[in-house]
Design an enzyme around this catalytic site. Structure first.
Site, PDB file in Angstrom:
ATOM      1  N   LYS A  75      39.372  34.087  41.126  1.00 52.72           N
ATOM      2  CA  LYS A  75      38.438  33.160  40.168  1.00 52.72           C
ATOM      3  C   LYS A  75      37.260  33.328  39.893  1.00 52.72           C
ATOM      4  CE  LYS A  75      40.011  28.152  37.766  1.00 52.72           C
ATOM      5  NZ  LYS A  75      40.931  27.385  38.516  1.00 52.72           N
ATOM      6  N   SER A 150      43.064  26.300  34.891  1.00 51.66           N
ATOM      7  CA  SER A 150      42.092  27.198  33.681  1.00 51.66           C
ATOM      8  C   SER A 150      42.405  28.641  34.884  1.00 51.66           C
ATOM      9  CB  SER A 150      41.326  26.365  34.846  1.00 51.66           C
ATOM     10  OG  SER A 150      40.969  25.689  35.944  1.00 51.66           O
ATOM     11  N   SER A 174      46.661  24.330  38.094  1.00 50.96           N
ATOM     12  CA  SER A 174      45.527  24.872  37.067  1.00 50.96           C
ATOM     13  C   SER A 174      46.280  26.475  38.027  1.00 50.96           C
ATOM     14  CB  SER A 174      44.162  24.834  37.378  1.00 50.96           C
ATOM     15  OG  SER A 174      43.819  24.584  36.443  1.00 50.96           O
TER      16      SER A 174
END
Length: 483
Positions: A75, A150, A174
């Site tokens: 990420k 996210s 997330s």
């Protein structure tokens, strides 16, 4: 995409070269990127160079590391030395860290190869992955739907078969919610088990690095490589050791599972209720005891979270002012105050600005006790209820999200997006470990969530592994278009 444990065995035994594995992953990433926008940066040359270096060491007789040649995605709010790290924001569009996040460094030391940085809601703020400065991510099960957020880019990278493992961060769900929306495993360990050094902070008391995968054994391999105290993170913990064998069990005799009553009924879609029912039946078939437990304050977790998290974000993001950190908008002659206002106004997206404003208001004189102080009290009440529940049960069970994946643009109301986190925020408020496990469903993926007492993350791998074995090969399948 082969599982991580199989890749590591093939590369370690010499049956396959790490360079070949990484080339395949990069080729697939190109296709998936065109269709889903899962990545912000692909680092092909660097990844191939690492793979060739690993092949050379193995050819010279070096013992194979536990994740030899396994391609992973990271990420883009986790720092990577020499590779830009944007946090999904224009304010950090050109930031290239001079160091690796501890979890990234430990994965690479274990033989894994980072092939790219994945798209995310800006600074981790969002539940749909539509709030990235680099465009929305699309769900590989249906390109007109969101993958969740996210950490949606990392979830897509695994669900579409680019990589067997990917890193995300989980502040209020997330990792777990995107795992549910894309049909993969999403694991958030106990707070402190994985170092946060090198993570671009959103809410420091809630943030935790998490892992996506398609096998419980793969999760155990990754967690074993990354876990442990870190002198660069004062909140890191010495956790009980994990074993890859934890993800290979076939029965759950005597395991006590508490189904949280307040989160498992009305408010969930029919698909989610069906998925939860099928999982409950599977648990009982495996020998587990499943019964209801009441946590009266659990439904208030979302409200408490959306005071605590924005308050911490307003503090953490104050550094991105165009002075030392982040890009600068406006000439110096305008004065420091004006340049800071212009930089933050122009380079932060609307969701980030919204949360900063909420958090600053909650911390302001005259409102601190009314909002932030009260939210901390609710957080404590929830933690106490969960602790008491763990006195009766080994694990707690909820849906991961109240519905399957939304359509792109469907959740325009921020409040509706926030309410979708009602199940997942519990683990972050309490600090315990949690895993989203794919549930058997005929349509779009749905996940169920298990919570374990702090530092009992092995129980989560055990239940995920048992459900995986019971699924007889149908567990966490690739998205249809990528099989």
């Amino acid at each position: 995409m082969t599982l991580a444990c199989d890749i590591a065995e093939a590369v370690g035994s010499g049956r396959e070269r790490a360079e070949t594995v990484v080339r395949r992953a990069l080729s697939r990433a190109d296709r998936v990127q065109r269709e889903t926008n899962a990545f912000i940066t692909l680092c092909g040359e660097a990844a191939l160079a690492r793979a060739r270096a690993l092949d050379a060491r193995l050819a010279a007789g070096e013992a194979p590391p536990p994740l030899a040649g396994v391609p992973v995605a990271v990420k883009d709010n986790l720092c990577t030395r020499g590779v830009r790290t944007t946090a999904g924001s224009r304010s950090l569009e050109h930031f290239v860290p001079p160091f690796d996040a501890t979890v990234v460094a430990r994965l690479e030391a274990a033989g894994a190869v980072v092939i790219g940085k994945t798209n995310l809601d800006e600074f981790g703020m969002g539940s749909t992955n539509e709030h990235s400065a680099f465009g929305p991510v699309r769900n590989p099960w249906d390109l007109e739907r969101v993958p969740g957020g996210s950490s949606g880019g990392s979830a897509v990278a695994v669900a579409a078969g680019v990589v067997p493992l990917a890193l995300g961060t989980d502040t209020g769900g997330s990792v777990r919610q995107p795992a549910s929306f894309t049909g993969v495993l999403g694991f958030k360990p106990t707070y402190g088990v994985l170092s946060r050094s090198g993570v671009i902070a959103f809410a420091s008391s809630l943030d935790q690095v998490g892992v996506f995968g398609r096998s419980a054994r793969d999760l155990a391999l990754a967690l074993t490589a990354m876990a442990g105290p870190d002198p660069l993170d004062a909140t890191s913990l010495e956790a009980p050791p994990l074993s890859a064998d934890l993800g290979t069990g076939t029965e759950l005799s005597g395991l006590r599972v508490g189904l949280i009553k307040e989160l498992s009924g009305a408010g969930n879609s029919p698909e989610v209720r069906e998925a939860l029912g099928r999982t409950t039946a599977a648990l009982r078939d495996l020998g587990a005891e499943v019964s209801e437990v009441s946590l009266p304050h659990a439904p208030y977790g979302t409200a408490a979270y959306y005071i605590v998290a924005p308050a911490e974000a307003s503090s953490n993001l104050a550094r991105f002012d165009g002075m030392v950190y982040s890009r600068r908008v406006g000439e110096s002659r305008l004065g420091q105050g004006e340049v800071m206002r212009r930089s933050r106004g122009a380079l932060f997206g609307p969701e980030v600005r919204r949360r900063i404003l909420v958090g600053t208001y909650a911390l302001s004189a005259g409102y601190y006790e009314a909002f932030y102080g009260k939210a901390l009290k609710v957080r404590r009440l929830i933690a106490d209820e969960v602790r008491r529940a763990f006195g009766r049960f080994d694990l707690l069970l909820t849906p991961t999200a109240p519905s399957p994946a939304y359509r792109l643009g469907e959740v325009a109301d921020p409040l509706r997006m926030y309410l979708g986190d009602v199940d997942t925020v519990l683990a972050n408020l309490v600090g315990c470990g949690a895993v989203s496990v794919p549930a058997p469903t005929p349509g779009l993926p749905c996940g169920v969530q298990f919570l374990a007492p702090p530092l009992e993350d092995a129980r989560l791998l055990r239940v995920a592994g048992a459900l995986e074995a019971a699924a007889a090969g149908a567990f966490a399948p690739l998205a249809p278009a990528y099989r």
